[in-house]
Design a protein around this motif. Structure first.
Motif, PDB file in Angstrom:
ATOM      1  N   ALA A 164       0.891  -1.148   0.144  1.00  0.00           N
ATOM      2  CA  ALA A 164       0.068  -0.123  -0.020  1.00  0.00           C
ATOM      3  C   ALA A 164       0.987   1.117  -0.043  1.00  0.00           C
ATOM      4  N   ARG A 167       2.003   1.948  -3.448  1.00  0.00           N
ATOM      5  CA  ARG A 167       0.928   2.464  -4.456  1.00  0.00           C
ATOM      6  C   ARG A 167       0.846   3.974  -4.292  1.00  0.00           C
ATOM      7  N   ALA A 168       0.677   4.193  -2.922  1.00  0.00           N
ATOM      8  CA  ALA A 168       0.265   5.659  -2.576  1.00  0.00           C
ATOM      9  C   ALA A 168       1.505   6.562  -3.110  1.00  0.00           C
ATOM     10  N   ARG A 170       3.467   6.105  -5.518  1.00  0.00           N
ATOM     11  CA  ARG A 170       3.470   6.029  -7.086  1.00  0.00           C
ATOM     12  C   ARG A 170       2.399   7.224  -7.481  1.00  0.00           C
ATOM     13  N   ALA A 171       1.292   6.917  -6.770  1.00  0.00           N
ATOM     14  CA  ALA A 171       0.271   7.783  -7.108  1.00  0.00           C
ATOM     15  C   ALA A 171       0.321   9.231  -6.905  1.00  0.00           C
TER      16      ALA A 171
ATOM     17  N   GLN B 140      -3.186  -1.092  -9.120  1.00  0.00           N
ATOM     18  CA  GLN B 140      -2.780   0.422  -9.027  1.00  0.00           C
ATOM     19  C   GLN B 140      -4.014   1.212  -9.197  1.00  0.00           C
ATOM     20  N   PHE B 143      -6.154   0.467  -6.354  1.00  0.00           N
ATOM     21  CA  PHE B 143      -6.046   1.439  -5.175  1.00  0.00           C
ATOM     22  C   PHE B 143      -6.584   2.792  -5.168  1.00  0.00           C
ATOM     23  N   VAL B 144      -5.926   3.365  -6.305  1.00  0.00           N
ATOM     24  CA  VAL B 144      -6.411   5.021  -6.237  1.00  0.00           C
ATOM     25  C   VAL B 144      -7.736   5.154  -6.230  1.00  0.00           C
TER      26      VAL B 144
END
Lengths: 178, 178
Positions: A164, A167-168, A170-171, B140, B143-144
């Motif tokens: 997680a 992923r955060a 990356r976003a 991904q 997740f967002v």
DNA sequence: CAACTTAGCGTACGATCGTTCGTGTGTAAA
DNA sequence: TTTACACACGAACGATCGTACGCTAAGTTG
């Protein structure tokens, strides 16, 4: 704070704390005017701990993108690996206390506002410094960053997802660049 | 569900419900094996209500981006204007029950997983149909999207931000396109 | 008509809740 | 040495919690 992060601010009980600490109920209660004060002090302590965890990363960073990046990274790292067994106390308290009026809710909202204000301030500084286009919607970026924090917290606590944090990050990356 | 959305699943009390309903405590308790069953039935009812609110929007939508867009839009609209006074019960229960083991937590996680599975399924269908590049990271994007839902819920409940829905939609748009 | 189920009631139980006393026991200031 | 104070204690209070038991009235099924 440990208990509140798992059971919530309402799950805090004088008697429970007393038996955890090997003390009498009155011995614990004597330290607080009443239960609400205990809850407020727990929130204050959690805010202080969060601030202490973030502050070093911000030291000597220039306002703007550099400072923002450092703050977000420290924030995500904090959410990924919280000092409490039940995850970030502020996030938990925010979800618990929304919908209920009162001083405890106000304290939680104030804590959340402080962090939101930091993100907004650095975004505006970045715009002013020319690091971000002049027409950048700072509030929109702030909203998404806060959402990524909430999503990271949920994924970490509810799903124990080890990916997680990445992923955060990356976003968030395109939001922290020009 | 109304009470639980504000006070949490732990805030549900037989006596409280009884006085709300103008009934006796025993009269209410007789409908449930025990309090945990009451909590589980509240979660089930909330899931059913959410499903009923989303299902019409998905009807006759082809799997893939079209169905995904419709689902996300219905989801955000539901979070923006929930049928409960305290906001989406699943979101509230998820934040409350993470960290505590037991059947109630399991039910909440299962409900959350169902929605996550829907998002992932449609994303994969979109990839398979060529609507999204073959190297798209579906997890991904998922997740967002989940993070935007959590952020929208938080902004709506904690901050009563009327623009939160549009901000979430705007942030989600690039994730729902090719 | 009789047997049975359901829904609700009143009552009571042990437990825990927050809070408030009075008391003793240290330690620090006067 | 005396005074003051902070700390923790045991005990008790009214309230509320979840749960259990027995009873009544209404409705359903055979």
């Amino acid at each position: 704070m440990d208990v509140a992060s798992v059971e919530g601010l309402d799950g805090l009980s004088i008697g429970g704390l007393a038996s955890d600490l090997g003390m009498s109920k009155a011995g614990v209660a004597g330290h607080f005017a009443n239960k609400q004060q205990l809850q407020l002090e727990a929130v204050d302590a959690a805010v202080e701990l969060f601030t202490a965890a973030i502050a070093p990363a911000l030291r000597e960073r220039a306002p703007g993108l550099d400072r923002l990046r450092a703050g977000v990274e420290a924030w995500f790292a904090y959410l990924e690996d919280t000092p409490f067994p039940g995850g970030c106390l502020i996030q938990a308290a925010a979800a618990e206390q929304d919908g209920r009026p009162g001083p405890v809710r106000d304290a939680v909202v104030a804590a959340d506002d402080r962090w939101r204000a930091f993100l907004l301030r650095e975004l505006h500084a970045a715009i002013e410094a020319g690091e971000l286009p002049a027409d950048t919607d700072a509030e929109q970026r702030c909203f998404v960053l806060l959402a990524l924090g909430a999503g990271l917290n949920q994924a970490a606590q509810l799903r124990a997802d080890p990916r997680a944090g990445d992923r955060a990050r990356r976003a968030a990356r395109p939001l922290l660049d020009g």
